[in-house]
Design a protein around this motif. Structure first.
Motif, PDB file in Angstrom:
ATOM      1  N   ASP A 178       0.829  -1.206   0.000  1.00 38.66           N
ATOM      2  CA  ASP A 178       0.000   0.000   0.000  1.00 38.66           C
ATOM      3  C   ASP A 178       0.863   1.256   0.000  1.00 38.66           C
ATOM      4  N   TRP A 179       1.933   1.243   0.791  1.00 47.74           N
ATOM      5  CA  TRP A 179       2.826   2.399   0.861  1.00 47.74           C
ATOM      6  C   TRP A 179       3.503   2.645  -0.489  1.00 47.74           C
TER       7      TRP A 179
ATOM      8  N   ASN B 258       2.427   1.809  -3.385  1.00 45.69           N
ATOM      9  CA  ASN B 258       1.393   2.323  -4.283  1.00 45.69           C
ATOM     10  C   ASN B 258       1.172   3.820  -4.076  1.00 45.69           C
ATOM     11  N   GLN B 259       1.065   4.243  -2.838  1.00 45.32           N
ATOM     12  CA  GLN B 259       0.795   5.654  -2.550  1.00 45.32           C
ATOM     13  C   GLN B 259       1.987   6.555  -2.856  1.00 45.32           C
ATOM     14  N   GLU B 260       3.188   6.088  -2.563  1.00 46.92           N
ATOM     15  CA  GLU B 260       4.375   6.931  -2.723  1.00 46.92           C
ATOM     16  C   GLU B 260       4.947   6.950  -4.137  1.00 46.92           C
TER      17      GLU B 260
ATOM     18  N   ASN C 192       0.810   4.897  -7.606  1.00 42.47           N
ATOM     19  CA  ASN C 192      -0.609   5.269  -7.669  1.00 42.47           C
ATOM     20  C   ASN C 192      -1.416   4.330  -8.568  1.00 42.47           C
TER      21      ASN C 192
ATOM     22  N   TYR D   6      -1.893  -0.020  -8.516  1.00 42.49           N
ATOM     23  CA  TYR D   6      -1.452  -1.322  -8.042  1.00 42.49           C
ATOM     24  C   TYR D   6      -0.968  -2.216  -9.177  1.00 42.49           C
TER      25      TYR D   6
ATOM     26  N   TYR E  83      -9.337  -1.584  -6.439  1.00 44.81           N
ATOM     27  CA  TYR E  83      -9.161  -0.153  -6.666  1.00 44.81           C
ATOM     28  C   TYR E  83      -9.834   0.236  -7.976  1.00 44.81           C
TER      29      TYR E  83
END
Length: 79
Positions: A5-6, A8-10, A13, A15, A43
């Motif tokens: 998840d981290w 993906n976010q950092e 964006n 998956y 998502y």
């Protein structure tokens, strides 16, 4: 999965750009069963016509040491 998840976010964006691996000498039956249950993310992709996509690209890799050849052998645990 928190690390996935981290990432993906950092960084991505999305998956669908992530491939995750867990490498270990052994996996318990519990871990193998949980992989197919909790190692998923749902998502949305797209802006105007959003579609729902499921990510489940976590691979379990088991390793063994071969003393004769002095090498490490990797094997994917398929669920």
């Amino acid at each position: 999965m928190k690390y996935v998840d981290w990432v993906n976010q950092e960084y991505s964006n999305s998956y669908d750009m992530i491939e995750a691996f867990i490498v270990a000498k052994e996996f318990s039956n519990e871990v193998i069963e949980l992989k197919s249950k909790i190692a998923k993310r749902v998502y949305t992709k797209g802006r105007r016509q959003a579609i729902t996509v499921e990510w489940s690209n976590l691979r379990l890799i088991k390793y063994t040491y071969e003393p004769n050849s002095k090498s490490i052998v990797f094997e994917e645990i398929l669920v």
